[in-house]
Design an enzyme around this catalytic site. Sequence first.
Site, PDB file in Angstrom:
ATOM      1  N   GLY A  66      28.430-113.204  65.911  1.00  0.00           N
ATOM      2  CA  GLY A  66      28.187-114.136  64.820  1.00  0.00           C
ATOM      3  C   GLY A  66      26.753-114.077  64.310  1.00  0.00           C
ATOM      4  O   GLY A  66      26.498-114.170  63.103  1.00  0.00           O
ATOM      5  N   ASP A  67      25.802-113.916  65.239  1.00  0.00           N
ATOM      6  CA  ASP A  67      24.401-113.791  64.843  1.00  0.00           C
ATOM      7  C   ASP A  67      24.164-112.480  64.090  1.00  0.00           C
ATOM      8  O   ASP A  67      23.407-112.450  63.117  1.00  0.00           O
ATOM      9  CB  ASP A  67      23.511-113.842  66.082  1.00  0.00           C
ATOM     10  CG  ASP A  67      23.606-115.178  66.799  1.00  0.00           C
ATOM     11  OD1 ASP A  67      23.285-116.203  66.181  1.00  0.00           O
ATOM     12  OD2 ASP A  67      24.013-115.189  67.969  1.00  0.00           O
ATOM     13  N   ARG A  68      24.810-111.410  64.547  1.00  0.00           N
ATOM     14  CA  ARG A  68      24.699-110.129  63.844  1.00  0.00           C
ATOM     15  C   ARG A  68      25.264-110.252  62.437  1.00  0.00           C
ATOM     16  O   ARG A  68      24.670-109.744  61.465  1.00  0.00           O
ATOM     17  CB  ARG A  68      25.451-109.059  64.641  1.00  0.00           C
ATOM     18  CG  ARG A  68      25.616-107.716  63.969  1.00  0.00           C
ATOM     19  CD  ARG A  68      24.354-106.883  64.026  1.00  0.00           C
ATOM     20  NE  ARG A  68      23.359-107.282  63.022  1.00  0.00           N
ATOM     21  CZ  ARG A  68      22.196-106.689  62.856  1.00  0.00           C
ATOM     22  NH1 ARG A  68      21.850-105.693  63.636  1.00  0.00           N
ATOM     23  NH2 ARG A  68      21.368-107.092  61.927  1.00  0.00           N
ATOM     24  N   SER A  95      22.863-112.657  60.218  1.00  0.00           N
ATOM     25  CA  SER A  95      21.562-112.065  59.905  1.00  0.00           C
ATOM     26  C   SER A  95      21.706-110.893  58.942  1.00  0.00           C
ATOM     27  O   SER A  95      20.866-110.707  58.047  1.00  0.00           O
ATOM     28  CB  SER A  95      20.853-111.620  61.190  1.00  0.00           C
ATOM     29  OG  SER A  95      21.593-110.643  61.893  1.00  0.00           O
ATOM     30  N   TYR A 124      22.574-124.094  66.453  1.00  0.00           N
ATOM     31  CA  TYR A 124      23.281-124.150  67.729  1.00  0.00           C
ATOM     32  C   TYR A 124      23.412-125.584  68.239  1.00  0.00           C
ATOM     33  O   TYR A 124      23.622-125.820  69.427  1.00  0.00           O
ATOM     34  CB  TYR A 124      22.584-123.255  68.759  1.00  0.00           C
ATOM     35  CG  TYR A 124      23.054-121.822  68.670  1.00  0.00           C
ATOM     36  CD1 TYR A 124      23.961-121.300  69.583  1.00  0.00           C
ATOM     37  CD2 TYR A 124      22.625-120.998  67.642  1.00  0.00           C
ATOM     38  CE1 TYR A 124      24.413-119.997  69.487  1.00  0.00           C
ATOM     39  CE2 TYR A 124      23.068-119.685  67.532  1.00  0.00           C
ATOM     40  CZ  TYR A 124      23.963-119.196  68.467  1.00  0.00           C
ATOM     41  OH  TYR A 124      24.418-117.901  68.369  1.00  0.00           O
TER      42      TYR A 124
END
Length: 455
Positions: free
Chosen positions: A255-257, A260, A142
Amino acid sequence: MTRETLVIVGDTLLDRDVDGTVRRIAPDAPVPVLDEESTTDRPGGAGLAALLAAGAGCDVALVTALAADPAAARLVELLTAAGVEVHALPSTVPTPEKIRLRASGQVLVRLDRGGEPAVPPDAPQAALDVIGRATAILVSDYGRGVARQPAVRKALEAAHAPIVWDPHPRGPEPVPNVRLCTPNAAEARGMSGDAGGGTALAAAERAGFTLRRRWRAGAVAVTVGSAGAVLCHGEPTPLVIPAPDVPGGDTCGAGDRFASTAALALARGALVSEAVRDAVHAASAFVAAGGATGAVTSAKAEAPEKTAGALADGVRARGGTVVATGGCFDLLHAGHLATLRAARKLGDCLIVCLNSDAGVSALKGPDRPLTAQQDRAALLAALDCVDAVVIFDEPTPEAVLTRLRPDVWVKGGDYSGDAELPESALVRRLGGRTVIVPYLSGRSTTSTIEAISRR
C-alpha cells in the site's frame, strides 16, 4: 531545472526483524527458544513510504511525530541516510515499534511498543512551511494522530499541490479536495458502511463512489490486491486497472509503494488515471521482490531498471531462472511475439531490455523509431509473456545486464556465434548463458515499413 519535492505526512514506526534459529523448547515454558542471528531495522508506516520514494529524482521530506527516545533516533538515522529530510513533530507517547521474532522466515511472535495513539500537541513552523512548498503531498495515515493535528490539517487544506491520501480506519477523514484517496477494499467497505455484497468489483465501485462524494475528493482508487485497483473518479463508470501477474511475494508495504508511486507521478504532471496505473505496476513489482522485507536502509524508489532489478532479485532468491532479451521493437509484430513467448518459456520471468528512441535512431537512422519509447514499453509490458521492461540509452545493454545478471540471455533470428553477440561474453562472466530461439521468417519492422511505403 528545479527538482520536485514530495512531502509525506503521517505516522512513522520502527520495524525490527529479529531472525534466528529454533533448536529447542524452553525448559520453563512450552515455547520455542530463538537463537538470535541477525537484526534488521527499517522505517515503517509513513517512514516506509518516504524510504521508497527517496532517490527517484525528487526531494523527499517527511513530516511525522517522533519522541525523544532510541527508536526515534534510529528512524532519523535510517531516513537521513536514505536522503529523506525529516521534520519531527513532538510526541507525548513513545515512538511506536513493531518487533518480529522470526525463524526460517516464519514469524513466531510480534511485540508492539508505543502505547495508545496521541495527537501531537504542536507543529513546528518548518514542518508547515515544507507542506506549503511541496510539488505533491502524500498523507500516509496509520491512525496514530499526525493526520489529526490541527495546524497540519490547516496547512494541508491550504496547499496548492496535489494530495494523495492513504487513509486508515482509526484516522480522520481526508481534508476536502484531495486529488486521490487510496483505501484498500476492506478499508473502503468499512469506511463507507457498505456490507460488500455482490462481486468484489461491484463492492469496490460502490464504496469508492460513496467515499468520493463523502470526502469531496477528486478520485478514489480502491486497491483490490492482486486484481489491481478500481478508480472511481468524475465519470459514472469506474476505471479498472488490472495488476500484472507476479510469482508469489510479500504484500507487506504494498500500500505504501502504491501511494508513494501515485504521488510521485502526480508531482510530475501525470493524470490521475496514469498515476494509478503506474502505482499498480509498481506495487506488483514490489510484492514480487519481497515487499517491505526487501527494502534495505539505502533503498531508493525504483527507476524502471531498479524495478526490473528487484524483480530479478526476488525471482533469483526463490531459486527461479531470470530470462532477459533485448531489441528495438519499433513496430510490434508476430515475429517479436514468437521470440518473446519462446524466451519466457525458458525461465520464471522475462525482462525486455528496450533501446531508447536515441538508441534506435543511432541504429536504424534518423527516421526511426516510428513508435516512441514509452509507447513501445507499454505495448511490451501489456504482453502476458513479459514481466518487466527496461529502457536503455547506451549502444548495448551491458550496463542493464550487469544489474539484472540474467541466467539466460535470449536472441531471436539469424545469429550464429559470439562474434555477432557482443553481450555473450558479459553474460558468461555474470554466470549466465546466451541462447538463440527460432525466428519467424518473413516478419520484420523494416519489411513492414517498406511494404507500406510501396502502397
